[in-house]
Design a protein around this motif. Structure first.
Motif, PDB file in Angstrom:
ATOM      1  N   PRO A 155       0.807  -1.228   0.000  1.00 29.84           N
ATOM      2  CA  PRO A 155       0.000   0.000   0.000  1.00 29.84           C
ATOM      3  C   PRO A 155       0.839   1.278   0.000  1.00 29.84           C
ATOM      4  CG  PRO A 155      -0.044  -1.019   2.163  1.00 29.84           C
ATOM      5  CD  PRO A 155       0.714  -1.954   1.270  1.00 29.84           C
ATOM      6  N   TRP A 189      -0.070   8.619  10.315  1.00 30.23           N
ATOM      7  CA  TRP A 189      -0.464   8.203   8.983  1.00 30.23           C
ATOM      8  C   TRP A 189      -0.270   6.705   8.807  1.00 30.23           C
ATOM      9  CZ3 TRP A 189       2.547   6.261   4.865  1.00 30.23           C
ATOM     10  CH2 TRP A 189       1.846   6.150   3.667  1.00 30.23           C
ATOM     11  N   ALA A 190      -1.346   6.072   8.371  1.00 27.16           N
ATOM     12  CA  ALA A 190      -1.289   4.680   7.915  1.00 27.16           C
ATOM     13  C   ALA A 190      -1.007   3.674   9.026  1.00 27.16           C
ATOM     14  CB  ALA A 190      -0.258   4.521   6.812  1.00 27.16           C
ATOM     15  N   TRP A 191      -1.115   4.082  10.243  1.00 26.85           N
ATOM     16  CA  TRP A 191      -0.847   3.168  11.353  1.00 26.85           C
ATOM     17  C   TRP A 191      -1.766   1.947  11.267  1.00 26.85           C
ATOM     18  CZ3 TRP A 191       2.768   3.671  15.351  1.00 26.85           C
ATOM     19  CH2 TRP A 191       2.659   2.753  16.395  1.00 26.85           C
ATOM     20  N   GLY A 192      -3.036   2.207  11.023  1.00 22.52           N
ATOM     21  CA  GLY A 192      -3.998   1.113  10.950  1.00 22.52           C
ATOM     22  C   GLY A 192      -3.776   0.207   9.751  1.00 22.52           C
ATOM     23  N   THR A 193      -3.202   0.758   8.697  1.00 20.98           N
ATOM     24  CA  THR A 193      -2.919  -0.061   7.526  1.00 20.98           C
ATOM     25  C   THR A 193      -1.732  -0.976   7.782  1.00 20.98           C
ATOM     26  OG1 THR A 193      -3.721   1.701   6.101  1.00 20.98           O
ATOM     27  CG2 THR A 193      -2.350   0.014   5.072  1.00 20.98           C
ATOM     28  N   GLY A 239      -7.286   0.098   3.922  1.00 21.78           N
ATOM     29  CA  GLY A 239      -6.347   1.151   4.269  1.00 21.78           C
ATOM     30  C   GLY A 239      -7.036   2.236   5.077  1.00 21.78           C
ATOM     31  N   GLN A 240      -6.459   2.573   6.204  1.00 25.26           N
ATOM     32  CA  GLN A 240      -7.139   3.519   7.073  1.00 25.26           C
ATOM     33  C   GLN A 240      -7.293   4.883   6.412  1.00 25.26           C
ATOM     34  OE1 GLN A 240      -5.591   3.356  10.931  1.00 25.26           O
ATOM     35  NE2 GLN A 240      -7.304   4.427  11.852  1.00 25.26           N
ATOM     36  N   PHE A 241      -6.267   5.277   5.690  1.00 23.66           N
ATOM     37  CA  PHE A 241      -6.343   6.564   5.014  1.00 23.66           C
ATOM     38  C   PHE A 241      -6.225   6.381   3.508  1.00 23.66           C
ATOM     39  CE2 PHE A 241      -6.422   8.254   8.984  1.00 23.66           C
ATOM     40  CZ  PHE A 241      -5.273   8.064   9.714  1.00 23.66           C
ATOM     41  N   LEU A 242      -6.560   5.183   3.079  1.00 26.63           N
ATOM     42  CA  LEU A 242      -6.298   4.875   1.684  1.00 26.63           C
ATOM     43  C   LEU A 242      -7.582   4.658   0.909  1.00 26.63           C
ATOM     44  CD1 LEU A 242      -3.404   2.417   2.311  1.00 26.63           C
ATOM     45  CD2 LEU A 242      -3.179   4.520   1.060  1.00 26.63           C
TER      46      LEU A 242
END
Lengths: 217, 336
Positions: free
Chosen positions: A119, A207-211, B232-235
């Motif tokens: 990602p 940013w994007a921690w959860g991803t 994706g959390q911000f995706l």
């Protein structure tokens, strides 16, 4: 200012037996602190002798020129459930005990599947031929070298430096002047994040921690 | 919010991957045509010839697929030794390697049985056993891409079906084309010998309609929901909508509208209408096939290549980053 130093690559809070147990190493990217200086990119290139055309970390600008413009440094986030590891046909990508996603360049076939699975666009491939990309994948190693013997010439040549084995943090996080890029043990990093959020009184900008770390509860 | 192309352009840097996907699907369709023509050999004069030349053609197209597959690797020598190196069976690339390997053996065996002659039932049995494997090859080319879960265009819901349909369409067209060439070089044939190409052409028309319907559904899905990568959390909350713009109104639009929709699907469909009209006027099949059916088959093949190019090139648009501050959560303390 909230505490920003995270220098403990190994957990020491779990008794003597756990002193050598590896931490779960993670990155935290604070978009509210990044000033797009590019220091992390330069430091990474310099530390790891990264070849031309390869970017192990990039500073990306989002919503440029608009309200809400943000900058974010994008390294390999060393995801807990890494999609690149899942798709690699030859198991060239794997998790170390400390959570770092490492690549074995002796096994990689250079197919590029990981590039499209990731990602964050972290996997990088050299472009040296008009008939297509040749060579194997390269990516951020968390400055942890590779599967070769630590500090060997071969490790240095193929993967770059091994600061983790020296007990140091990745170079990019070490040089980040605003501490927008924080690296270290997951618990320590999360503490820093929560302190920052408490100081700001609102959303933190992680940013994007959860991803990258979806199983975190 | 804006789309961000974070990727390097490894797969769209050259034509290797689109051509690999094209020839993989094409082989599936050719094999299908060969087996069906083989089964209907007694009913249609000329079907045996079409089946035979198709079985030989499948070797060529599979070899080309293998070449482009191997040539796109950074380390081709490791790819060639895939039984030794491919160890992750959760990866569709590993599974695909074995599908291609098994498909190669079956295609070679089927063609060898045609070449040597002998009992037709053995050949047909091999063909029927090989059919699911070869059709899986076309489906796999879609599944391979759809593991790129952060690439909005590579939908696991639509691509496998679309690539299967396109593989069958292009494969039938290729079989019809080589059948036509073979019939032509055999000299004047009875009208019935050319009718097999006529039926293949009709089948191609039908599959083109299906493909248009699938592409319409796919694009509608992208334009409408766009909720392709919710992981994706911000995706990519609207990744699908961005890639819809990219394909239909952006840089890929000329290739999509003029190439795939125009030349690859609509023009062959119009030529199918011409074929119907000529049927009505009862023109000789031999000349009609050469003047209208052969160009139609060639256009279908061109459309198949362009479809793969657009799908692979469109993969360069990754899930766009989005920063809604109101939903930024506090990372948990446990660190995972």
């Amino acid at each position: 200012m909230a505490q920003t130093q995270v220098t403990i690559p190994f957990r020491e809070s779990e008794g003597p037996q756990a002193k050598h147990a590896p931490a779960r190493l993670k990155f935290y990217v604070d978009v509210k602190r990044c000033i797009e200086c590019g220091g992390c990119e330069v430091a990474c290139k310099n530390e790891n002798n990264v070849p031309e055309g390869i970017a192990r970390i990039r500073v990306v600008t989002v919503n440029e020129g608009e309200a809400g413009e943000s900058n974010v440094a994008v390294p390999c986030m060393h995801c807990s459930k890494a999609p690149c590891v899942a798709v690699c046909p030859v198991d060239a990508l794997y998790h170390r005990e400390d959570g770092i996603v490492q690549v074995n360049k002796e096994t990689c076939i250079g197919c590029g599947y990981c590039l499209y699975a990731c990602p964050f666009g972290a996997p990088q491939f050299p472009k040296s031929s008009p008939f297509g990309a040749r060579g194997v994948m390269d990516k951020c190693t968390y400055c942890a070298g590779g599967p070769e013997e630590p500090f060997s010439d071969r490790e240095r040549r193929l993967y770059g430096s091994n600061r983790i084995a020296e007990g140091k943090l990745p170079m990019c996080a070490s040089v980040c002047s605003t501490k927008a890029l924080v690296a270290g043990d997951g618990e320590e990093v999360a503490n820093v994040v929560r302190q920052r959020m408490a100081a700001r009184g609102s959303g933190g900008g992680g940013w994007a921690w959860g991803t990258a770390y979806p199983e975190s509860k | 919010m804006e789309p961000i192309i974070l990727w390097q352009t490894k797969w769209s840097y050259s034509l290797h991957v689109p051509l690999y996907l094209f020839f993989g699907g094409l082989t599936s369709g050719i094999f299908l045509a060969a087996v069906v023509a083989d089964l209907l050999e007694r009913k249609w004069q000329g079907a045996a010839l079409v089946s035979k030349v198709s079985s030989y053609s499948a070797i060529v197209t599979l070899a080309l697929a293998g070449f482009f597959l191997t040539a796109h690797l950074g380390k081709p020598e490791r790819g060639l030794a895939f039984p030794l190196f491919f160890t992750n069976y959760d990866s569709w690339m590993t599974r695909g390697g074995w599908i291609v390997g098994a498909g190669t053996l079956l295609v070679l065996l089927y063609a060898a049985l045609w070449y040597r002659g002998g009992a037709a039932w053995v050949r047909r049995l091999v063909g029927l056993v090989g059919l699911p494997v070869l059709l899986m090859l076309a489906v796999y080319t879609g599944l391979l891409l759809s593991r790129g879960t952060f690439v909005p265009l590579w939908s696991s819901k639509y691509l496998p079906v679309l690539f299967l349909n396109s593989g069958v369409t292009t494969g039938l067209a290729a079989s019809g084309l080589v059948g036509l060439v073979a019939l032509w070089f055999r000299g004047p044939q009875p009208q019935t010998a050319h009718s097999v190409v006529r039926w293949i052409s009709m089948a191609v028309g039908l599959f083109i309609l299906l493909e248009l319907f699938e592409i319409y559904n796919f694009m509608t899905y992208l334009a409408g929901s766009g909720q392709h990568a919710p992981t994706g959390q911000f995706l990519a909350p609207k990744g699908g909508a961005h890639v819809y713009q990219y394909v239909t109104r952006g840089a890929l639009a000329p290739w999509f509208w003029w190439g795939v929709i125009g030349l690859g699907l609509t023009a062959p469909l119009l030529l199918t209408l011409v074929e119907f009209l000529l049927d009505w006027r009862a023109r000789p099949l031999r000349w009609r096939n050469v003047l209208f059916t052969a160009p139609k088959f060639a256009l279908v093949l061109l459309g198949g290549i362009l479809l793969r190019c657009i799908i692979v090139w469109g993969g360069d648009l990754s899930a766009p980053l989005d920063f809604p501050p109101s939903v930024w959560p506090i990372p948990p303390a446990s660190g995972g």
